[in-house]
Design a protein around this motif. Sequence first.
Motif, PDB file in Angstrom:
ATOM      1  N   TYR A 244      68.988  20.975  79.408  1.00  0.00           N
ATOM      2  CA  TYR A 244      69.030  21.337  78.044  1.00  0.00           C
ATOM      3  C   TYR A 244      68.121  20.551  77.196  1.00  0.00           C
ATOM      4  CZ  TYR A 244      73.034  23.951  79.597  1.00  0.00           C
ATOM      5  OH  TYR A 244      74.057  24.831  80.536  1.00  0.00           O
ATOM      6  N   ILE A 245      67.629  21.123  76.177  1.00  0.00           N
ATOM      7  CA  ILE A 245      66.755  20.519  75.260  1.00  0.00           C
ATOM      8  C   ILE A 245      67.620  20.555  73.719  1.00  0.00           C
ATOM      9  CG2 ILE A 245      64.895  20.061  73.790  1.00  0.00           C
ATOM     10  CD1 ILE A 245      63.285  20.765  76.182  1.00  0.00           C
ATOM     11  N   LEU A 246      68.172  19.413  73.121  1.00  0.00           N
ATOM     12  CA  LEU A 246      68.911  19.754  71.993  1.00  0.00           C
ATOM     13  C   LEU A 246      67.668  19.487  70.661  1.00  0.00           C
ATOM     14  CD1 LEU A 246      71.461  19.698  70.079  1.00  0.00           C
ATOM     15  CD2 LEU A 246      71.399  17.254  70.175  1.00  0.00           C
ATOM     16  N   ILE A 247      67.383  20.400  70.166  1.00  0.00           N
ATOM     17  CA  ILE A 247      66.408  20.344  69.079  1.00  0.00           C
ATOM     18  C   ILE A 247      66.574  19.739  67.766  1.00  0.00           C
ATOM     19  CG2 ILE A 247      64.188  21.486  67.846  1.00  0.00           C
ATOM     20  CD1 ILE A 247      64.420  23.806  69.826  1.00  0.00           C
ATOM     21  N   LEU A 248      66.461  18.187  67.610  1.00  0.00           N
ATOM     22  CA  LEU A 248      66.831  17.544  66.629  1.00  0.00           C
ATOM     23  C   LEU A 248      65.742  17.879  65.474  1.00  0.00           C
ATOM     24  CD1 LEU A 248      67.579  14.359  68.741  1.00  0.00           C
ATOM     25  CD2 LEU A 248      69.197  15.751  67.317  1.00  0.00           C
TER      26      LEU A 248
ATOM     27  N   TYR B 218      58.202  26.537  66.801  1.00  0.00           N
ATOM     28  CA  TYR B 218      56.853  25.747  67.277  1.00  0.00           C
ATOM     29  C   TYR B 218      57.296  25.270  68.338  1.00  0.00           C
ATOM     30  CZ  TYR B 218      53.250  22.562  67.299  1.00  0.00           C
ATOM     31  OH  TYR B 218      52.358  21.546  67.934  1.00  0.00           O
ATOM     32  N   ILE B 219      58.474  24.593  68.325  1.00  0.00           N
ATOM     33  CA  ILE B 219      58.585  23.437  69.442  1.00  0.00           C
ATOM     34  C   ILE B 219      58.948  24.449  70.849  1.00  0.00           C
ATOM     35  CG2 ILE B 219      60.404  22.155  70.372  1.00  0.00           C
ATOM     36  CD1 ILE B 219      60.521  20.834  67.478  1.00  0.00           C
ATOM     37  N   MET B 220      59.713  25.698  70.535  1.00  0.00           N
ATOM     38  CA  MET B 220      59.942  26.428  71.673  1.00  0.00           C
ATOM     39  C   MET B 220      59.061  27.139  72.336  1.00  0.00           C
ATOM     40  SD  MET B 220      63.899  27.499  71.031  1.00  0.00           S
ATOM     41  CE  MET B 220      63.832  28.230  69.401  1.00  0.00           C
ATOM     42  N   LYS B 221      58.008  27.405  71.545  1.00  0.00           N
ATOM     43  CA  LYS B 221      56.673  28.263  71.681  1.00  0.00           C
ATOM     44  C   LYS B 221      55.857  27.150  72.687  1.00  0.00           C
ATOM     45  CE  LYS B 221      53.841  31.120  69.088  1.00  0.00           C
ATOM     46  NZ  LYS B 221      53.880  31.307  67.787  1.00  0.00           N
TER      47      LYS B 221
ATOM     48  N   ILE C  28      61.467  27.876  83.325  1.00  0.00           N
ATOM     49  CA  ILE C  28      62.289  27.508  84.320  1.00  0.00           C
ATOM     50  C   ILE C  28      63.402  27.554  84.525  1.00  0.00           C
ATOM     51  CG2 ILE C  28      60.169  25.931  84.994  1.00  0.00           C
ATOM     52  CD1 ILE C  28      61.554  23.614  84.052  1.00  0.00           C
ATOM     53  N   GLY C  29      63.921  28.010  83.496  1.00  0.00           N
ATOM     54  CA  GLY C  29      65.434  28.263  83.131  1.00  0.00           C
ATOM     55  C   GLY C  29      66.186  27.110  82.249  1.00  0.00           C
ATOM     56  N   GLY C  30      65.359  26.363  81.751  1.00  0.00           N
ATOM     57  CA  GLY C  30      65.969  25.246  80.735  1.00  0.00           C
ATOM     58  C   GLY C  30      66.594  25.919  79.425  1.00  0.00           C
ATOM     59  N   LYS C  31      67.514  25.385  78.768  1.00  0.00           N
ATOM     60  CA  LYS C  31      67.948  26.019  77.714  1.00  0.00           C
ATOM     61  C   LYS C  31      67.749  25.105  76.446  1.00  0.00           C
ATOM     62  CE  LYS C  31      71.082  28.973  80.156  1.00  0.00           C
ATOM     63  NZ  LYS C  31      70.742  28.306  81.548  1.00  0.00           N
ATOM     64  N   PHE C  32      67.382  25.775  75.307  1.00  0.00           N
ATOM     65  CA  PHE C  32      67.233  25.102  73.969  1.00  0.00           C
ATOM     66  C   PHE C  32      68.656  25.095  73.285  1.00  0.00           C
ATOM     67  CE2 PHE C  32      63.039  23.810  74.205  1.00  0.00           C
ATOM     68  CZ  PHE C  32      62.288  24.759  74.694  1.00  0.00           C
ATOM     69  N   ILE C  33      69.038  23.987  72.569  1.00  0.00           N
ATOM     70  CA  ILE C  33      70.255  24.219  71.767  1.00  0.00           C
ATOM     71  C   ILE C  33      69.697  23.709  70.448  1.00  0.00           C
ATOM     72  CG2 ILE C  33      72.345  23.232  71.176  1.00  0.00           C
ATOM     73  CD1 ILE C  33      72.398  22.215  74.143  1.00  0.00           C
ATOM     74  N   ILE C  34      69.850  24.674  69.306  1.00  0.00           N
ATOM     75  CA  ILE C  34      69.625  24.529  67.705  1.00  0.00           C
ATOM     76  C   ILE C  34      70.827  23.987  67.170  1.00  0.00           C
ATOM     77  CG2 ILE C  34      68.029  25.338  66.167  1.00  0.00           C
ATOM     78  CD1 ILE C  34      66.953  27.487  67.954  1.00  0.00           C
ATOM     79  N   PRO C  35      70.776  22.955  66.870  1.00  0.00           N
ATOM     80  CA  PRO C  35      72.153  22.337  66.200  1.00  0.00           C
ATOM     81  C   PRO C  35      72.882  23.137  65.095  1.00  0.00           C
ATOM     82  CG  PRO C  35      70.506  20.663  65.895  1.00  0.00           C
ATOM     83  CD  PRO C  35      69.858  21.707  66.707  1.00  0.00           C
TER      84      PRO C  35
END
Length: 431
Positions: free
Chosen positions: A376-380, A387-390, A398-405
Amino acid sequence: MPLVRKNKRCALCGSRSLKEVLSLGSLALANNFLLKNATRMEIKFPLSLVFCDQCSLVQLGHFVDPKILFSNYHYFSGTSKPAERHFKAYSALIKRRFAQQSRGLVIDVGSNDGIFLKNFRGKAMRILGVDPAKNVTKYASKNGVKTISGFFGKKLAEKISKAHGPASLLTANNVLAHTPLLNDFIGGVRLLLKQGGVFVVEAQYVGDLLEKNEFDNIYHEHYFYFSLTSLMALLARHNLRVFDVEMVNTQGGSLRVYIGREEDGRPVSERVKRLLTEEMTRGLDSLKTYRSFANQPQYLKKWLRRFIISLKSKGSKIAGYGAPAKGNTLLQYCNLGPMEIDYIVDTTPIKQGKLTPGSHIPIFAPGHLRKNVPDYILILAWNYADYIMKKERWFSEIGGKFIIPNQNLINGKFLPSPILAIKKKNKINTL
Ligand code: DWN
């Protein structure tokens, strides 16, 4: 000024009628990144918001000495590509709308690495930056921006006016909230602004902070949280008039305010009148509004902590993306440290190899991500989430997941749990 002092009188109008709105506890300074062996000497300061019921200005309950906050600064605007783009578009708009003023002396107060002013370079243009952070402004000269080091106020304004003459265009982007002596700062603007000159301010908007629960934008550098109502109360004390305003989406939502000298008599736009009415309707001039916001942060804290801890209990690896000042409020307030967040990546060289303030999570250059792929990537730095997710779409591929707090809050209602954002064909789906 002492290291920290209790804010007993409103910094705008001097009233003693300051009412506490919310407290986030005692936190380390959001931009005070630590070398690995320096955690023991770290100091924490009370972080709370108070509301002045005379002029409606929202401000911190304690003021930390700006020399501690801004003399050796870890924030470089130029390390965020979206910020570069924002200031390029913003400067083009200003040059178009205020062509005549842009041909005179253009001064940017809080000019940082020159990211905004460098767009005004050109034979006819005279540009001048002002900023106290010598470690940052030395990069400004690489951008061809001459910078005066110091904290802006009446004294420095006088010096600049004597040496360079009055300014036809003055800007202060993400600066007004950072200067504890508000009236001295605006007094300096009034002194320096030429007849017919324009002063443009970009400042984070307290209306967005409330609506989107952006409590992580609360930290010791931000002494003030402006509404148009409170900003106009400040400017009126110095015979300055807001003649136009627009909302911009930087830093989670900001105001861009266009200001002239009262005697220049510029007509006030409909947008100013509409926003003032909207602020009255939303109660941005009333203590009740801010008090009813006070329990939102702890709600997000509960969900985010529970969510992250449940992921860790299943053996997931979680990385933080960006080490923004706002992230350091979020991590500290939500009690997330190296046990929860394995590491953080950030483009700012001066932050790499250090630990985040208060939460002591190690920071690496962005390349670290591909060598230590997390689950997981926690977008601080959530203000740049798209922009970051792009940029890092390989990760979701590859199946990773973003968390936007802070996107739990959709139209003022909390989702039952933190949003799990997977960018699919430019649409954020929640799981
Ligand atoms: O008000 C303030 C704003 C304008 O800037 C200052 N008080 C301090 C600072 O606040 P911040 O640190 O929360 O700002 P940013 O612009 O949200 O910081 C973004 C951070 O994320 C920077 O350290 C750069 C980093 N970043 C990254 O590592 N990769 C940013 C992008 C876009 C990226 O792709």
